[in-house]
Design a protein around this motif. Sequence first.
Motif: not given
Length: 736
Positions: A191-217
């Motif tokens: 399912m290449p289209d679904a894979y690419a969509m989720i990868q993109t969403r995960l990358e966006d989420l990683r950039q958005k929440n990177g500081k929150i994750i570091a704070t919790i750690e």
Amino acid sequence: MMRQYELVDRVRRYNPQADEVLLNRAYVYAMKAHGAQKRASGDPYFSHPLEVAAILTDMKLDDATIVSAVLHDVIEDTDSTREEIDRLFGPDIGRLVDGLTKLKKLDLVSKRAAHAENFRKLLLAVAEDVRVLLVKLADRLHNMRTLHFVPAEKRARIAEETLDIYAPLAGRMGMQGMRDELEDLSFKHLMPDAYAMIQTRLEDLRQKNGKIIATIERELADELAARGIKAHVEGRQKQPYSVWRKMERKSIAFEQLSDIFGFRVVVQSVEDCYRVIGVVHTKWAVVPGRFKDYISTPKQNDYQSIHTTVVGPGRQRVELQVRTEAMQDIARNGIAAHALYKDGVAADRETLTGESRAYQWLRRTIEMLAEGDTPEEFLEHTKLELFHDQVFCFTPKGRLIALPRGATPIDFAYAVHTDVGDSAVGAKINGLHAPLLSELQNGDEVEIARAEGQVPPAAWEGLVVTGKARSAIRRATREAVRSQYAGLGRQIVTRAFERAGKPYAEDKLKAVLPRLARASVEDVLAAVGRGEMFSGDVVKAVYPEFMEERKTAQARPRGEPGWFGMKKGAGLVFKIPGEGGYEQNQNSIPIRGLQGDLPVRFAPNGGAVPGDRIVGILTPGEGITIYPIQSPALTAFDEQPERWLDVRWDIDEGRHEFFPARIVITAINEPGALGTISSVIGDHAANIDNIVFRPLSADFREMTIDLEVNDLKHLNAIISNLRSRSVVSKVERVNG
């Protein structure tokens, strides 16, 4: 490509006592054996076994496993023999390499049976030595990493097989890192289209929440350090396939997922694990129902950890896994962690296998599944055993029984012992009488009521979730009706030999049992009687030179609807709506197994479509009627086996003919209901021949619809879509 000295260096990093001479000899031997062979990528074929060996060196496996990885394809793909491997490298390595070798000259009529038989051979070798599995999983992982070089028509099959078999097998062995990569690589190709969509969403989420994750750690690490707990805290993100599977399972959108990010806390001792939980639960609010203790009750694959979810800093839901270093090692490498070198000394073979509950489970499962099933059933039941999450239940004496989620007391009974399952008639759950089909929950105590002489109902097979239960039920019911099906099969096979002009003799059939993947003549006859095997394949197995002659049919004039006259060399021509009424289709569709100038028609009240297992019923003076094997009308002919004809579809892929099918819909009585149903059928490019309405009540109407569809897949897609519509209460297919 890895050099000879690089392979030796990789092994010696974790095992200074490695047998350098043995490793060098294997490298040179495999390089010469594979010679100029190339992979689909154009790389030398020898690069593949070296990459497999490299994967296994990352797991710090013993010399014999690494050498077997280097040699794993030489018997299958070169002129090397098992005897030569035994002589040059010893019988232990010879046995491992042989276990990884497909059966070269597997003379089976069915390709599906050949695939299943090779898989059975592999798992039986795994039951003897777990290192066979470790090499096979590493082999599959490297093949998946290079799957983009494989021709497109093969990619989907390989990726689907990986997702069905090898990824869950790695998971059952506790090798979660390998499972994640196998699943994501399969997902990417399927399912290449679904894979690419989720990868993109995960990358966006990683950039958005990177500081929150570091704070919790940081906050979590500081809080534990203040309490004197030495811990390593790291954030982690779910893999794309894991995200997709949860979205599909719960029917939710990406935005509704609350546990994409989690945190792992690794401490020094089991006591520290529980201290961490005390600190976390004291500081932050716990999410109810999300606490699981896999330390006191490990998973079947040896996984141990404590899971909890809390509402952490910034009101963020935080999923935590708490474990020791040793537990982390097993969580990452699973069964391979039991083969690590200690102080530079290789673990002996008992250490390789004896410490792993996962391997003990696998070996018991293989031994159980290997008893008496066909290769296809073995493959099916193995898949059943691999997929499910687990619940833990107890016998009245306190014995722990691990079962797949969704298991019933019937599954529990068979997990205790096959005899208990076969004789089960009732159950108590936590002291209370309960139906045998109740879904078991973690911690349930189950007591099985038995009756001697009881035979499990055949319907149980479709209700249980474990391979062991399904296999045992199938075996018991098979024995109960064996003579009936064998008698019918004997009639069908005898007639098939007569039509072929060949003499039938059981001694000749017995000589070709391996080609039919059955253990006895009775098994063959019963398989034909049940519709699992085509009688023409039996004739072909005994007489390989036999070429089945196709007898096909051509439509009679429009004045005789539904009937077809047999005509050699023509096709089975179906009525298809055209601009001037029904027209003949010039692309004929043959059905095998028919002979003579007899009129042929489909069964009334439902017809049959390609994908159905079909039989012909001969009516002297009238002709042949084609029924799907599941048609209840066939019970009228149970005592007349001489009228049964073994027929099957013989249709090229890509042909789009129409075939009759009937469905019954219970719909809500409201404006627009018929329009919605008609639109679904029209959107799937199917035709409606006739509709009959019947009022059931003021609120519901029953519609009996005669359709024209391409095949069973086409029909099932229509039914599935209809069931999803709000105006539809129920949809069922009518089978003649």
